[in-house]
Design a protein around this motif. Structure first.
Motif, PDB file in Angstrom:
ATOM      1  N   GLY A   1      41.284  33.643  28.944  1.00 18.60           N
ATOM      2  CA  GLY A   1      41.865  33.200  30.216  1.00 18.60           C
ATOM      3  C   GLY A   1      42.853  32.067  30.056  1.00 18.60           C
ATOM      4  O   GLY A   1      43.793  31.925  30.846  1.00 18.60           O
ATOM      5  N   LYS A   2      42.625  31.212  29.008  1.00 22.64           N
ATOM      6  CA  LYS A   2      43.496  30.042  28.801  1.00 22.64           C
ATOM      7  C   LYS A   2      44.959  30.446  28.628  1.00 22.64           C
ATOM      8  O   LYS A   2      45.863  29.748  29.067  1.00 22.64           O
ATOM      9  N   ALA A   3      45.185  31.583  27.970  1.00 22.57           N
ATOM     10  CA  ALA A   3      46.566  32.027  27.708  1.00 22.57           C
ATOM     11  C   ALA A   3      47.311  32.406  28.990  1.00 22.57           C
ATOM     12  O   ALA A   3      48.531  32.566  28.964  1.00 22.57           O
ATOM     13  N   TYR A   4      46.540  32.581  30.093  1.00 18.56           N
ATOM     14  CA  TYR A   4      47.174  33.050  31.331  1.00 18.56           C
ATOM     15  C   TYR A   4      47.100  32.007  32.454  1.00 18.56           C
ATOM     16  O   TYR A   4      47.267  32.342  33.616  1.00 18.56           O
ATOM     17  N   ARG A   5      46.831  30.743  32.071  1.00 15.62           N
ATOM     18  CA  ARG A   5      46.739  29.680  33.084  1.00 15.62           C
ATOM     19  C   ARG A   5      48.036  29.564  33.895  1.00 15.62           C
ATOM     20  O   ARG A   5      48.014  29.234  35.073  1.00 15.62           O
ATOM     21  N   SER A   6      49.169  29.854  33.238  1.00 18.10           N
ATOM     22  CA  SER A   6      50.469  29.692  33.915  1.00 18.10           C
ATOM     23  C   SER A   6      50.616  30.635  35.107  1.00 18.10           C
ATOM     24  O   SER A   6      51.417  30.369  36.012  1.00 18.10           O
ATOM     25  N   VAL A   7      49.865  31.743  35.108  1.00 20.88           N
ATOM     26  CA  VAL A   7      49.998  32.690  36.231  1.00 20.88           C
ATOM     27  C   VAL A   7      48.704  32.766  37.046  1.00 20.88           C
ATOM     28  O   VAL A   7      48.503  33.707  37.823  1.00 20.88           O
ATOM     29  N   GLU A   8      47.846  31.748  36.872  1.00 24.75           N
ATOM     30  CA  GLU A   8      46.552  31.783  37.577  1.00 24.75           C
ATOM     31  C   GLU A   8      46.763  31.847  39.091  1.00 24.75           C
ATOM     32  O   GLU A   8      46.056  32.587  39.794  1.00 24.75           O
ATOM     33  N   GLY A   9      47.747  31.091  39.583  1.00 25.79           N
ATOM     34  CA  GLY A   9      48.021  31.090  41.023  1.00 25.79           C
ATOM     35  C   GLY A   9      48.406  32.472  41.523  1.00 25.79           C
ATOM     36  O   GLY A   9      47.881  32.950  42.538  1.00 25.79           O
ATOM     37  N   ARG A  10      49.307  33.127  40.806  1.00 29.18           N
ATOM     38  CA  ARG A  10      49.749  34.482  41.210  1.00 29.18           C
ATOM     39  C   ARG A  10      48.580  35.466  41.178  1.00 29.18           C
ATOM     40  O   ARG A  10      48.407  36.279  42.079  1.00 29.18           O
ATOM     41  N   VAL A  11      47.809  35.364  40.094  1.00 30.47           N
ATOM     42  CA  VAL A  11      46.690  36.304  39.927  1.00 30.47           C
ATOM     43  C   VAL A  11      45.652  36.076  41.029  1.00 30.47           C
ATOM     44  O   VAL A  11      45.145  37.034  41.644  1.00 30.47           O
ATOM     45  N   THR A  12      45.340  34.819  41.283  1.00 31.74           N
ATOM     46  CA  THR A  12      44.350  34.503  42.322  1.00 31.74           C
ATOM     47  C   THR A  12      44.836  35.000  43.680  1.00 31.74           C
ATOM     48  O   THR A  12      44.056  35.541  44.473  1.00 31.74           O
ATOM     49  N   ALA A  13      46.150  34.841  43.934  1.00 33.37           N
ATOM     50  CA  ALA A  13      46.709  35.316  45.210  1.00 33.37           C
ATOM     51  C   ALA A  13      46.550  36.828  45.351  1.00 33.37           C
ATOM     52  O   ALA A  13      46.244  37.336  46.435  1.00 33.37           O
ATOM     53  N   VAL A  14      46.743  37.559  44.239  1.00 35.67           N
ATOM     54  CA  VAL A  14      46.578  39.022  44.263  1.00 35.67           C
ATOM     55  C   VAL A  14      45.138  39.365  44.636  1.00 35.67           C
ATOM     56  O   VAL A  14      44.871  40.217  45.497  1.00 35.67           O
ATOM     57  N   PHE A  15      44.182  38.658  44.013  1.00 37.26           N
ATOM     58  CA  PHE A  15      42.770  38.932  44.278  1.00 37.26           C
ATOM     59  C   PHE A  15      42.390  38.578  45.720  1.00 37.26           C
ATOM     60  O   PHE A  15      41.633  39.307  46.366  1.00 37.26           O
ATOM     61  N   GLU A  16      42.936  37.449  46.207  1.00 42.67           N
ATOM     62  CA  GLU A  16      42.588  37.046  47.576  1.00 42.67           C
ATOM     63  C   GLU A  16      43.154  38.030  48.592  1.00 42.67           C
ATOM     64  O   GLU A  16      42.473  38.420  49.554  1.00 42.67           O
ATOM     65  N   ALA A  17      44.402  38.468  48.366  1.00 42.63           N
ATOM     66  CA  ALA A  17      45.017  39.447  49.281  1.00 42.63           C
ATOM     67  C   ALA A  17      44.248  40.765  49.229  1.00 42.63           C
ATOM     68  O   ALA A  17      44.034  41.411  50.271  1.00 42.63           O
TER      69      ALA A  17
ATOM     70  N   SER B   1      52.457  40.647  37.136  1.00 36.38           N
ATOM     71  CA  SER B   1      53.178  41.686  37.889  1.00 36.38           C
ATOM     72  C   SER B   1      52.438  43.023  37.823  1.00 36.38           C
ATOM     73  O   SER B   1      52.465  43.799  38.775  1.00 36.38           O
ATOM     74  N   GLY B   2      51.753  43.274  36.689  1.00 38.74           N
ATOM     75  CA  GLY B   2      50.947  44.495  36.575  1.00 38.74           C
ATOM     76  C   GLY B   2      49.837  44.514  37.616  1.00 38.74           C
ATOM     77  O   GLY B   2      49.560  45.555  38.233  1.00 38.74           O
ATOM     78  N   LEU B   3      49.210  43.357  37.824  1.00 46.37           N
ATOM     79  CA  LEU B   3      48.140  43.267  38.826  1.00 46.37           C
ATOM     80  C   LEU B   3      48.698  43.420  40.243  1.00 46.37           C
ATOM     81  O   LEU B   3      48.070  44.050  41.098  1.00 46.37           O
ATOM     82  N   GLU B   4      49.887  42.862  40.473  1.00 47.47           N
ATOM     83  CA  GLU B   4      50.507  43.007  41.802  1.00 47.47           C
ATOM     84  C   GLU B   4      50.813  44.488  42.092  1.00 47.47           C
ATOM     85  O   GLU B   4      50.552  44.988  43.189  1.00 47.47           O
ATOM     86  N   GLN B   5      51.331  45.165  41.061  1.00 47.35           N
ATOM     87  CA  GLN B   5      51.646  46.592  41.248  1.00 47.35           C
ATOM     88  C   GLN B   5      50.371  47.415  41.464  1.00 47.35           C
ATOM     89  O   GLN B   5      50.335  48.333  42.278  1.00 47.35           O
ATOM     90  N   GLU B   6      49.335  47.068  40.683  1.00 49.83           N
ATOM     91  CA  GLU B   6      48.055  47.784  40.827  1.00 49.83           C
ATOM     92  C   GLU B   6      47.512  47.599  42.242  1.00 49.83           C
ATOM     93  O   GLU B   6      47.006  48.540  42.865  1.00 49.83           O
TER      94      GLU B   6
END
Lengths: 238, 337
Positions: free
Chosen positions: A36-52, A82-87
């Motif tokens: 997970g540490k390698a993806y801290r820079s996009v944690e906000g985007r990823v969390t937003a995808v999950f919340e939406a 972006s892969g998670l957003e598309q999914e």
């Protein structure tokens, strides 16, 4: 007796609770998973995808699977987000396709598995119209909606490996669902397509002379093999 | 006159509705062998085939096939040629399929031996019983040219379901041949095959067969005043296995692997003064082959085949080690459906 049963149910609930929490809690994954540490820079985007997705009622475990898959493959952070957003967009589309069907998938896990399969079909480039038609054809008494998932899994590789146009792929899917074949045998039809093609038959000929007529006549692999044998006999001189 | 007019109308009707299919293949094969240098070399070839299907009704069709192959083996073999033509009538009604017709084959080369010709009936009756199809394929053959004779043979074959993802094939065959200059020979055999379809991108199949051919032909030679009966070397028992795998590597690329293996046990020997002196011979052949087929466009495909023909025997003159590479381009314009 009653008390023992309650204890067993509570134990199961306690044991399974962390698993569900882990499946749904993306913040916990960023904190706990070493990758997970390698993806801290996009944690906000990823969390937003999950919340939406949670607000839309989408199954979060599918997104979690995707997140873990991307991290395991060490894809770039932007690509993962972006892969998670598309999914997520595909899952919304899949949900709409399934909600539009006359025979709904009532059981939660079955519905979510179907959403996942539809998302894969959309990702492979299959049009929503074909996917929707497969589910509209997979209705009782001959079929159940899950059979449409098996039909999609059979026609996608045929589409990928051939030059058949979308209407032909649609006909193949419809013929599979109208056939007497059990859904477990659908993927064998795509495998047969490969054999006939490797024998030198054109894609259109395999479809028109071997697959569709055999399926429409209530046959399966036996009849397809017979048609291939006749085809090879005629070609034997070449 | 009336009959001629009617025939013209029928032919016009057929050609109007006919679905032609044609393919032209241009290629070259390179062969390397140390044991048989004559067959080593390069053979450019041109081959073509054309099929015509004319639906006569919902149930009946007329079929015509023609094919040819011309090759030039350099430096050793020279010109080789092959031609084939067949005309059939097929009829399908429910579970029943029948085909009736005839075919003719001719082939020859520049070695000076006579070309060989064969004409045969093309008959087949199949019955589809849902999980099982049964086919009976009898044939009468007439041979002329290098080998002259008459033959009658038949194959009874069955394809049956073996679970959701596999089919099994069972084959029983038998026949009789009367060479013009000899005594009758008979042939009998049985085969079993299984094809497995696990799903894209893989197909695997294996065929096993046992064949027995017995020739009554024999010659009597006299050595030092003792009559010796020498049976025809065609008598044999053959066991064969054909494993095949096909895999799809993307939209346009297909990989094929096969390795037919056959063991032939031949009945040599001689009857000397009424006593049979057996002289068995065995021959093990193997033809491993790997092919890549690329569909460059809907009507053009390129194929490369790398393979070998290997033969091991206790008789040194039958041994063979051949490696070959064939490159071919197949042109097949889409039929006007």
């Amino acid at each position: 007796m009653q008390g023992r049963r309650i204890i067993v149910i509570l134990c199961i609930a306690l044991l399974s609770a962390p698993a569900f929490a882990e499946d749904a809690d993306v913040s916990a994954w960023f904190r706990a998973d070493p990758r997970g540490k390698a993806y801290r820079s996009v944690e906000g985007r990823v969390t937003a995808v999950f919340e939406a997705a949670k607000e839309s009622g989408l199954p979060l475990w599918i997104l979690m699977e995707k997140l873990r898959e991307g991290a395991a493959k060490r894809v770039g952070a932007d690509r993962l987000a972006s892969g998670l957003e598309q999914e997520s967009h595909r899952l919304l589309e899949a949900r709409d396709i399934l909600l539009g069907q006359k025979v709904p998938l009532v059981e939660t896990r079955t519905r979510e598995e179907a959403m996942k399969a539809v998302s894969i079909a959309l990702l492979s480039g299959l049009s929503p119209a074909i996917i929707s038609e497969m589910f509209s054809l997979a209705v009782p008494p001959l079929r159940v909606p899950q059979d449409a998932v098996a039909a999609l899994a059979a026609i996608i590789p045929v589409r990928d490996a051939s030059r058949l146009a979308e209407p032909d792929i649609r006909r193949l899917g419809a013929a599979l669902l109208a056939s007497r074949l059990p859904p477990a045998a659908f993927k064998s039809v795509s495998s047969f397509f490969l054999k006939a093609r490797a024998s030198g038959a054109r894609d259109e000929d395999v479809l028109e002379t071997m697959l569709i007529p055999s399926l429409e006549a209530g046959g399966g692999l036996v009849q397809m093999e017979e048609e291939l044998r006749i085809f090879l006999k005629r070609r034997g001189s070449r | 006159m009336k009959i001629r007019g009617l025939l013209c109308i029928v032919l016009l009707g057929c050609s109007w509705q006919a679905f032609p299919e044609a393919a032209l293949t241009v290629g070259a094969s390179a062969e390397s062998t140390r044991i048989d240098p004559v067959s080593a070399g390069i053979e450019p070839f041109l081959k073509g085939a054309c099929s015509l299907t004319a639906p006569l009704s919902d149930r009946a069709s007329a079929l015509a096939d023609a094919a040819f192959r011309l090759g030039y083996g350099w430096p050793g073999q020279g010109l080789t040629w092959f031609g084939f033509a067949a005309a059939d009538f097929s009829w399908r009604a429910g579970p029943l399929f029948a085909m009736l017709g005839a075919s003719a084959t001719a082939e020859g080369d520049a070695t000076g031996s006579l070309p060989s010709f064969e004409a045969a009936t093309d008959v087949e009756v199949s019955l589809d019983l849902s999980h099982l199809t049964l086919s009976f394929i009898p044939a009468v053959r007439v041979r002329a040219g290098d080998e002259q004779g008459l033959g009658v043979d038949g194959v009874l074959s069955s394809i049956l379901a073996a679970g959701d993802a596999a089919v099994a094939r069972i084959r029983i065959q038998g026949g009789l041949e009367w060479p013009v200059d000899g005594l009758p020979e008979w042939i009998a055999g049985a085969g079993l095959g299984v094809s497995w379809y696990p799903g894209m991108p893989l197909v695997a199949s294996i065929d096993a067969a046992a064949l027995r051919r017995v020739s009554s032909n024999s010659s009597v030679e006299t050595i030092d005043g003792v009559p010796i009966t020498v049976p025809n070397a065609d008598s044999y028992m053959e066991l064969s296995v054909l494993p095949e795998i096909s895999a799809q590597l993307g939209r346009s690329l297909t990989l094929g692997l096969s390795a037919p293996i056959a063991l032939r046990l031949m009945d040599h020997g001689a009857v000397v003064a009424g006593v049979l002196i057996a002289e068995p011979e065995w021959l093990l052949t193997c033809g491993p082959m790997v092919s890549l087929r690329l569909e460059a466009s809907p009507s053009v495909s390129l194929k490369a085949t790398l393979g070998g023909d290997l033969a091991f025997s206790n008789s040194s003159f039958r041994e063979k080690r051949v490696a070959y590479l064939t490159l071919e381009a197949v042109l097949s314009p889409a039929p006007p459906h």
